[in-house]
Every structure is written in C-alpha cells, then in structure tokens.
Write a protein that holds these residues in place. Structure first.
Motif, PDB file in Angstrom:
ATOM      1  N   GLU A   1      12.068  34.637  28.235  1.00  3.88           N
ATOM      2  CA  GLU A   1      11.751  36.049  28.062  1.00  3.88           C
ATOM      3  C   GLU A   1      10.577  36.229  27.103  1.00  3.88           C
ATOM      4  OE1 GLU A   1      12.997  38.250  29.815  1.00  3.88           O
ATOM      5  OE2 GLU A   1      12.924  40.184  28.848  1.00  3.88           O
ATOM      6  N   ILE A   2       9.717  37.191  27.383  1.00  3.69           N
ATOM      7  CA  ILE A   2       8.525  37.435  26.573  1.00  3.69           C
ATOM      8  C   ILE A   2       8.798  38.573  25.603  1.00  3.69           C
ATOM      9  CG2 ILE A   2       6.090  38.095  26.620  1.00  3.69           C
ATOM     10  CD1 ILE A   2       5.964  36.966  29.464  1.00  3.69           C
ATOM     11  N   GLU A   3       8.432  38.369  24.324  1.00  4.65           N
ATOM     12  CA  GLU A   3       8.601  39.412  23.324  1.00  4.65           C
ATOM     13  C   GLU A   3       7.831  40.663  23.739  1.00  4.65           C
ATOM     14  OE1 GLU A   3      10.327  39.375  20.512  1.00  4.65           O
ATOM     15  OE2 GLU A   3      10.885  37.271  20.271  1.00  4.65           O
ATOM     16  N   GLY A   4       8.455  41.822  23.590  1.00  5.33           N
ATOM     17  CA  GLY A   4       7.761  43.077  23.792  1.00  5.33           C
ATOM     18  C   GLY A   4       7.676  43.571  25.214  1.00  5.33           C
ATOM     19  N   ASN A   5       8.276  42.848  26.165  1.00  9.36           N
ATOM     20  CA  ASN A   5       8.128  43.288  27.556  1.00  9.36           C
ATOM     21  C   ASN A   5       9.141  44.361  27.952  1.00  9.36           C
ATOM     22  OD1 ASN A   5      10.430  41.752  27.789  1.00  9.36           O
ATOM     23  ND2 ASN A   5       9.776  40.653  29.618  1.00  9.36           N
ATOM     24  N   HIS A   6       9.875  44.902  26.985  1.00 13.64           N
ATOM     25  CA  HIS A   6      10.802  45.988  27.284  1.00 13.64           C
ATOM     26  C   HIS A   6      10.353  47.312  26.689  1.00 13.64           C
ATOM     27  CE1 HIS A   6      13.658  42.522  27.934  1.00 13.64           C
ATOM     28  NE2 HIS A   6      13.741  43.203  29.059  1.00 13.64           N
ATOM     29  N   ILE A   7       9.095  47.402  26.299  1.00  9.29           N
ATOM     30  CA  ILE A   7       8.555  48.653  25.785  1.00  9.29           C
ATOM     31  C   ILE A   7       8.112  49.523  26.956  1.00  9.29           C
ATOM     32  CG2 ILE A   7       6.801  49.708  24.307  1.00  9.29           C
ATOM     33  CD1 ILE A   7       8.899  48.032  22.835  1.00  9.29           C
ATOM     34  N   SER A   8       8.400  50.825  26.840  1.00 12.66           N
ATOM     35  CA  SER A   8       8.035  51.802  27.880  1.00 12.66           C
ATOM     36  C   SER A   8       8.662  51.442  29.222  1.00 12.66           C
ATOM     37  CB  SER A   8       6.510  51.907  28.031  1.00 12.66           C
ATOM     38  OG  SER A   8       6.161  53.026  28.816  1.00 12.66           O
ATOM     39  N   ARG A   9       9.982  51.204  29.176  1.00 11.32           N
ATOM     40  CA  ARG A   9      10.736  50.841  30.369  1.00 11.32           C
ATOM     41  C   ARG A   9      11.953  51.760  30.492  1.00 11.32           C
ATOM     42  NH1 ARG A   9      10.904  45.437  31.626  1.00 11.32           N
ATOM     43  NH2 ARG A   9      12.350  46.081  33.264  1.00 11.32           N
ATOM     44  N   ARG A  10      12.476  51.854  31.710  1.00  7.45           N
ATOM     45  CA  ARG A  10      13.740  52.543  31.959  1.00  7.45           C
ATOM     46  C   ARG A  10      14.805  51.481  32.125  1.00  7.45           C
ATOM     47  NH1 ARG A  10      17.347  53.748  35.813  1.00  7.45           N
ATOM     48  NH2 ARG A  10      18.222  55.856  35.980  1.00  7.45           N
ATOM     49  N   LEU A  11      15.715  51.398  31.170  1.00  5.64           N
ATOM     50  CA  LEU A  11      16.734  50.364  31.173  1.00  5.64           C
ATOM     51  C   LEU A  11      18.124  50.971  31.286  1.00  5.64           C
ATOM     52  CD1 LEU A  11      15.346  48.005  28.364  1.00  5.64           C
ATOM     53  CD2 LEU A  11      14.972  47.862  30.840  1.00  5.64           C
TER      54      LEU A  11
ATOM     55  N   LYS B   1      27.572  55.033  32.734  1.00  4.63           N
ATOM     56  CA  LYS B   1      26.268  54.375  32.652  1.00  4.63           C
ATOM     57  C   LYS B   1      25.187  55.442  32.577  1.00  4.63           C
ATOM     58  CE  LYS B   1      26.275  53.847  37.718  1.00  4.63           C
ATOM     59  NZ  LYS B   1      26.167  52.909  38.846  1.00  4.63           N
ATOM     60  N   VAL B   2      24.173  55.174  31.770  1.00  2.57           N
ATOM     61  CA  VAL B   2      23.076  56.113  31.574  1.00  2.57           C
ATOM     62  C   VAL B   2      21.774  55.315  31.536  1.00  2.57           C
ATOM     63  CG1 VAL B   2      24.491  57.778  30.311  1.00  2.57           C
ATOM     64  CG2 VAL B   2      23.273  55.997  29.054  1.00  2.57           C
ATOM     65  N   ALA B   3      20.668  56.024  31.598  1.00  2.57           N
ATOM     66  CA  ALA B   3      19.352  55.387  31.476  1.00  2.57           C
ATOM     67  C   ALA B   3      18.793  55.674  30.098  1.00  2.57           C
ATOM     68  CB  ALA B   3      18.408  55.911  32.548  1.00  2.57           C
ATOM     69  N   ARG B   4      18.068  54.698  29.553  1.00  4.46           N
ATOM     70  CA  ARG B   4      17.358  54.901  28.300  1.00  4.46           C
ATOM     71  C   ARG B   4      15.896  54.496  28.504  1.00  4.46           C
ATOM     72  NH1 ARG B   4      20.681  57.834  27.454  1.00  4.46           N
ATOM     73  NH2 ARG B   4      22.154  58.014  25.718  1.00  4.46           N
ATOM     74  N   HIS B   5      14.994  55.358  28.054  1.00  4.65           N
ATOM     75  CA  HIS B   5      13.565  55.086  28.156  1.00  4.65           C
ATOM     76  C   HIS B   5      13.104  54.522  26.815  1.00  4.65           C
ATOM     77  CE1 HIS B   5      13.240  57.270  31.998  1.00  4.65           C
ATOM     78  NE2 HIS B   5      14.196  58.014  31.485  1.00  4.65           N
ATOM     79  N   THR B   6      12.623  53.300  26.823  1.00  9.98           N
ATOM     80  CA  THR B   6      12.288  52.635  25.571  1.00  9.98           C
ATOM     81  C   THR B   6      10.890  53.029  25.092  1.00  9.98           C
ATOM     82  OG1 THR B   6      11.448  50.693  26.760  1.00  9.98           O
ATOM     83  CG2 THR B   6      13.767  50.687  26.118  1.00  9.98           C
TER      84      THR B   6
END
Length: 312
Positions: free
Chosen positions: A179-189, A213-218
């Motif tokens: 996994e790459i650091e920072g690749n979850h910024i500005s994502r819908r998880l 379950k819900v969505a979170r925008h990072t």
C-alpha cells in the motif's frame, strides 16, 4: 480493575511496511469478504453477513443484560482484534481496563445479545444466528499513546480462544504491504458500525440500533485542520485520516474505515484503512461533521509483531 484482562504497553515501535515471509503467514488466508451486489445496493442497514468483522466491546460480564457497549473492535485474525486504545484505559491513566469481552456476529445493538436477530425488509425476513461473546485475555496498547491525546490511539486485543468463524463472523484484511502512503486522500470510502447510543435520535435515524454502513469522504490533514481551527482542539499527525459528511451519522469509536482491493478488474476484498477514534463538528458557518481515524498502515508491522509475540 476488572480481573482477567491484562493491559500491557509493548515496546515494539512502528516499523516500515516490509514483512518477512514468517510474519506474513500470521495473517488469515481469507479475509474481508466482499459481495459486489451488497457493495452497490445503496442500503444503509447492512445484511447480517455483511461487514462481519465488527465486534461490540462489552464493559461488564457477558451474563449481565445491562452490560454497556460504548466501543467497537475489528476482527483481523481468529484470535485478535483491533480497537482504540482510549476504549480500554481508565480515565486515571492507571492502565486499568474495564473492557471484558467482545461480541462478534451481532447484527442489532439491543440488550438481548443471547439470541439472533430477524428483520423484515422488502417483503422477506432475514435472520442472523446468536452472536458469540469471547473474553479478552490481553490488550496490547501502543506504547506512545497518552490518554487525552488523539495520536497512537490503537490497541490489539487477544481473545482467550479462537473466534468461531462462519458466514456471519469473519476477519477483515489488513492493508496490503505494498500500500502507498497517502493514496486514500480525497476518496469515498466505506465505514460501518453501530450508532453511538448518546446520539440516537429516532426522528432522524430509523431502525437506529441495527448495524449500518455509510460513506466517508476523506480530506487532506491541512483541510481537516482548517475546518476545526476555531475549535482549537485538534492536533493531527500523519497517523491520522479525516472523513467528512454534511449530515450527522455518528458511529461508535472503533468503527472501521475500509477500501476495496481490486484484482484483475474485480473487487476482491475489503481491507482496513483506519479505525474511528474521535469525532467533531467544524467551526464553520455551515457545520461539517468530521470523523477522525487512526490509519492502520503505519501500525501494520506493530500489529503483526504483537501477534507474533502473543501467539504461543
């Protein structure tokens, strides 16, 4: 102090994400089970066989119907679960634990956790089997965690026995070592869990006690900090990840934030990106609800090192 659960601060630090072959073998071969039909069904209440790694942390004996469940844990191994460190330490910083057991396979957060739950929806009834309460034997708290602070808020619970795996109880995958650091910024998880009891408002949230379950925008840490500058309460580090939403839907501490691993063009499994450790509201004119997550990738080797240490 509640007897039977040992709380320790192991000295293992945070290591690079590289894993030796021996330590890699500590992870379950099957984890993060994903059904694509459930992923895209737009339902807020989960199915009983969806997000089956979520456990409710019991503060009291499992035989007591008045037991409280203020936090959640995430099963990552048949014997181990991740949860926030602040959920297992007392306010006086003595290291005394009040968390006794974890309830796995629970679909509905009500006082009757000895029986399964049934739900009528869209003309058909779906049921889950009784959940299983498994006592905790030992809790390893990250050595850099301090009560009252938000960083290093992570602990690893070892159960007294293996959790019985089924369609309704299964572990979640840790982040891939690549996994790459920072690749979850500005994502819908994806985020899943149970609603905090003190925030229950049945006028706004229907069927509030079911697992949902819900969505979170990072966001970036800089943007997250800017939202809370007026509050003056947050000091964030690279160990954190922020998720935002315009409507309150407060899930318990320990709720997992997840991403999907894609293989050959298909979603293969969920994996754990972070655990919810705090929540707040922006100091802006139009309130934005903020969830703070402890990222798992920086602690991946700390987790595995502690599992390796704890497994006889």
């Amino acid at each position: 102090m509640v007897t039977g659960v040992r709380v320790i601060f192991l000295i293992f630090g945070v290591f690079p994400a590289f894993l030796s072959p021996t330590r890699s073998q500590l992870l379950p071969q099957e984890c993060g089970k994903l059904r694509e039909t459930q992923l895209h069904n737009e339902m807020e209440i989960t199915a009983p066989n969806e997000f089956t790694w979520i456990g409710r942390v019991g503060y009291g004996e499992s035989s007591n119907p008045d037991t409280k469940f203020p936090c959640l844990a995430v099963l990552i191994h048949q014997r181990f679960a991740i949860l926030p460190a602040h959920c297992v330490l007392s306010d006086d910083d003595s290291g005394n634990s009040t968390a006794v057991f974890i309830l796995f396979g629970d679909w509905r957060a009500n006082s009757n956790f000895k029986r399964g739950d049934c739900r009528l929806e869209r003309g058909s009834t779906t049921c889950s089997p009784p959940p299983q309460a498994v006592d905790m034997e030992q809790i390893s708290v990250h050595p850099q965690f301090k009560l009252g602070e938000h960083d290093y808020d992570i602990a690893l619970a070892k159960m007294v026995r293996n959790v019985e795996l089924s369609e309704f109880v299964q572990p979640l995958c840790l982040p891939p070592a690549r996994e790459i650091e920072g690749n979850h910024i500005s994502r819908r998880l994806e985020m899943a869990g149970f609603v905090q009891e003190h925030s229950w408002n049945e006028a706004k949230i229907l069927d509030v006690d079911w697992r949902r379950k819900v969505a979170r925008h990072t966001t970036s840490l800089e943007f997250c900090t800017s939202l809370t500058e007026a509050l003056g309460e947050l000091t964030l580090s690279q160990n954190h990840l922020c998720g935002i939403e315009i409507e309150a839907n407060n899930l318990m501490s320990g709720s997992p934030l997840m991403d999907v691993e894609v293989v050959d063009g298909k979603p293969r499994n969920f994996y754990l990106v972070g655990i919810n450790t705090f929540g707040t509201v922006s100091g802006t004119a139009s309130p934005i609800f903020i969830d703070g997550f402890m990222r798992i990738l920086p602690f991946r080797n700390w987790i595995l090192k502690n599992i390796e240490y704890a497994v006889p």
